[in-house]
Write a protein that holds these residues in place. Structure first.
Motif, PDB file in Angstrom:
ATOM      1  N   TRP A   1     -19.600  16.556 -34.790  1.00 53.94           N
ATOM      2  CA  TRP A   1     -20.701  17.951 -34.855  1.00 53.94           C
ATOM      3  C   TRP A   1     -19.972  18.513 -33.722  1.00 53.94           C
ATOM      4  O   TRP A   1     -19.871  20.005 -33.864  1.00 53.94           O
ATOM      5  CB  TRP A   1     -21.981  17.594 -34.339  1.00 53.94           C
TER       6      TRP A   1
ATOM      7  N   ARG B   1     -28.060  13.867 -37.225  1.00 54.62           N
ATOM      8  CA  ARG B   1     -27.727  15.324 -37.107  1.00 54.62           C
ATOM      9  C   ARG B   1     -26.254  15.427 -37.553  1.00 54.62           C
ATOM     10  O   ARG B   1     -25.640  16.563 -37.860  1.00 54.62           O
ATOM     11  CB  ARG B   1     -27.619  15.537 -35.485  1.00 54.62           C
TER      12      ARG B   1
ATOM     13  N   VAL C   1     -26.356  16.011 -41.300  1.00 50.19           N
ATOM     14  CA  VAL C   1     -27.071  17.229 -41.364  1.00 50.19           C
ATOM     15  C   VAL C   1     -25.985  18.376 -41.151  1.00 50.19           C
ATOM     16  O   VAL C   1     -25.898  19.334 -41.815  1.00 50.19           O
ATOM     17  CB  VAL C   1     -28.128  17.326 -40.471  1.00 50.19           C
ATOM     18  N   GLU C   2     -25.471  18.353 -40.120  1.00 47.31           N
ATOM     19  CA  GLU C   2     -24.248  19.447 -39.863  1.00 47.31           C
ATOM     20  C   GLU C   2     -23.342  19.287 -40.658  1.00 47.31           C
ATOM     21  O   GLU C   2     -22.550  20.578 -40.935  1.00 47.31           O
ATOM     22  CB  GLU C   2     -23.856  19.392 -38.070  1.00 47.31           C
TER      23      GLU C   2
ATOM     24  N   ARG D   1     -24.491  21.463 -43.497  1.00 41.59           N
ATOM     25  CA  ARG D   1     -24.540  22.905 -43.083  1.00 41.59           C
ATOM     26  C   ARG D   1     -23.099  23.568 -42.950  1.00 41.59           C
ATOM     27  O   ARG D   1     -22.863  24.698 -43.228  1.00 41.59           O
ATOM     28  CB  ARG D   1     -25.150  22.866 -41.654  1.00 41.59           C
TER      29      ARG D   1
ATOM     30  N   ALA E   1     -35.753  17.297 -34.575  1.00 39.60           N
ATOM     31  CA  ALA E   1     -34.901  18.730 -34.460  1.00 39.60           C
ATOM     32  C   ALA E   1     -34.220  18.498 -36.096  1.00 39.60           C
ATOM     33  O   ALA E   1     -34.069  19.445 -36.527  1.00 39.60           O
ATOM     34  CB  ALA E   1     -33.988  18.786 -33.683  1.00 39.60           C
ATOM     35  N   CYS E   2     -33.912  17.214 -36.437  1.00 39.32           N
ATOM     36  CA  CYS E   2     -33.104  17.167 -37.976  1.00 39.32           C
ATOM     37  C   CYS E   2     -34.259  17.287 -38.976  1.00 39.32           C
ATOM     38  O   CYS E   2     -33.895  17.962 -39.798  1.00 39.32           O
ATOM     39  CB  CYS E   2     -32.625  15.641 -37.875  1.00 39.32           C
TER      40      CYS E   2
ATOM     41  N   LEU F   1     -34.331  21.064 -39.144  1.00 36.01           N
ATOM     42  CA  LEU F   1     -33.426  21.650 -39.969  1.00 36.01           C
ATOM     43  C   LEU F   1     -33.813  21.400 -41.529  1.00 36.01           C
ATOM     44  O   LEU F   1     -33.380  22.064 -42.492  1.00 36.01           O
ATOM     45  CB  LEU F   1     -32.069  21.091 -39.508  1.00 36.01           C
TER      46      LEU F   1
ATOM     47  N   GLY G   1     -36.039  23.551 -43.399  1.00 39.23           N
ATOM     48  CA  GLY G   1     -35.494  24.654 -43.831  1.00 39.23           C
ATOM     49  C   GLY G   1     -34.612  24.634 -44.979  1.00 39.23           C
ATOM     50  O   GLY G   1     -34.576  25.671 -45.745  1.00 39.23           O
ATOM     51  N   ASP G   2     -33.901  23.543 -45.110  1.00 42.79           N
ATOM     52  CA  ASP G   2     -32.941  23.416 -46.139  1.00 42.79           C
ATOM     53  C   ASP G   2     -33.516  22.924 -47.497  1.00 42.79           C
ATOM     54  O   ASP G   2     -33.281  23.337 -48.598  1.00 42.79           O
ATOM     55  CB  ASP G   2     -31.941  22.597 -45.880  1.00 42.79           C
TER      56      ASP G   2
ATOM     57  N   MET H   1     -36.843  25.015 -31.728  1.00 43.68           N
ATOM     58  CA  MET H   1     -36.800  24.843 -32.860  1.00 43.68           C
ATOM     59  C   MET H   1     -37.907  24.916 -33.719  1.00 43.68           C
ATOM     60  O   MET H   1     -38.426  25.618 -34.820  1.00 43.68           O
ATOM     61  CB  MET H   1     -35.913  23.804 -33.624  1.00 43.68           C
TER      62      MET H   1
ATOM     63  N   THR I   1     -39.942  27.768 -36.407  1.00 42.85           N
ATOM     64  CA  THR I   1     -40.467  27.528 -37.705  1.00 42.85           C
ATOM     65  C   THR I   1     -41.948  27.612 -37.795  1.00 42.85           C
ATOM     66  O   THR I   1     -42.448  27.283 -38.703  1.00 42.85           O
ATOM     67  CB  THR I   1     -40.076  26.216 -38.038  1.00 42.85           C
TER      68      THR I   1
END
Length: 255
Positions: free
Chosen positions: A63, A119, A122-123, A126, A179-180, A183, A186-187, A249, A253
């Motif tokens: 990351w 994470r 996930v990154e 992204r 946090a993950c 995210l 959102g995805d 975060m 949201t």
């Protein structure tokens, strides 16, 4: 591992003040790329704070490289970051659990290190837009959903079947995973991720004292109860850092 974490700050600094931080960012990213083994794992220069061996959670280092790429496109940095995530995914079980993903107990990884590995995946999604990484992240995120306790927290250590292995909770792991989940909410639009993240964040907030001595006021303990085995009887600076990240975060949201 620490160079990967510092690289995130260097990358952010390079975006804001390139004259001061661009060269240090490049040096750190080049060093990580040069010291990586051909399969994507980092085996040279191991941390003294964990048992010897390969670490899937070093997707957190990847990351850091991704943040450098977001600041200054570099094909070698990008390839090294994704190569590490690809290597880590060879240690992901079908249900999303990761082997070789703990400081000390690979059979029962900490939610802290599971948060690191998730994470990074996930990154990777992204950064690359490759659906393989999203699918892998969802497998782990969904597995973690099944491990939640009624109070919103996750047990501090989890077995291969996502069952809790300890009674205490790792506060750092809760907010990293929250946090993950946010995210991924959102995805994917899944309301389950947002609900779980809010509950995990709320649990951690309930453990934070807003009064008392300045040395502990606002601090985040390693474990709850504080006698738990992760950061026992300690307030951890990185626990507070990840908590702030997850709380902000959540605010972003808010519905």
């Amino acid at each position: 591992f620490n160079t990967g974490q510092i690289l995130m700050g260097l990358a952010d600094g390079a975006r804001r003040w390139p004259d001061a931080y661009a060269e240090p960012m490049r040096a750190a990213a080049d060093w990580l790329t040069d010291t990586q083994d051909s399969d994507g794992c980092w085996r040279r220069h191991p941390t003294p704070f964990a048992r010897p061996g390969e670490k899937a959670y070093e997707t957190h280092v990847a990351w850091g490289l991704m943040e450098a790429v977001r600041t200054e496109e570099n094909a070698a940095w990008r390839a090294a970051a994704l190569r590490n995530v690809d290597w880590a995914l060879t240690h992901q079980a079908d249900n999303g659990w990761f082997d070789r993903c703990c400081l000390t107990d690979a059979a029962h990884p900490l939610t802290h290190t599971l948060g690191y590995v998730l994470r990074g995946v996930v990154e990777a999604w992204r950064l690359s837009g490759d659906s393989r990484y999203l699918e892998a992240a969802v497998r782990t995120a969904d597995g973690l959903l099944t491990a939640r306790r009624p109070d919103g927290a996750l047990p501090g250590r989890l077995g291969r079947d996502w069952a809790g292995h300890v009674a205490w909770s790792c506060l750092t792991g809760n907010v990293q995973i929250a946090a993950c989940w946010l995210l991924l909410h959102g995805d994917t639009g899944s309301p389950d991720y947002r609900e779980a993240a809010i509950a995990a964040n709320a649990f951690v907030r309930r453990t934070i004292r807003l009064d008392g001595p300045t040395g502990t006021r606002g601090g985040v303990k390693g474990s709850y109860p504080v006698s738990g085995a992760y950061g026992r009887y300690e307030y951890l600076n990185w626990a507070a850092k990840f908590a702030v990240d997850a709380f902000l975060m959540e605010m972003d949201t808010a519905e």
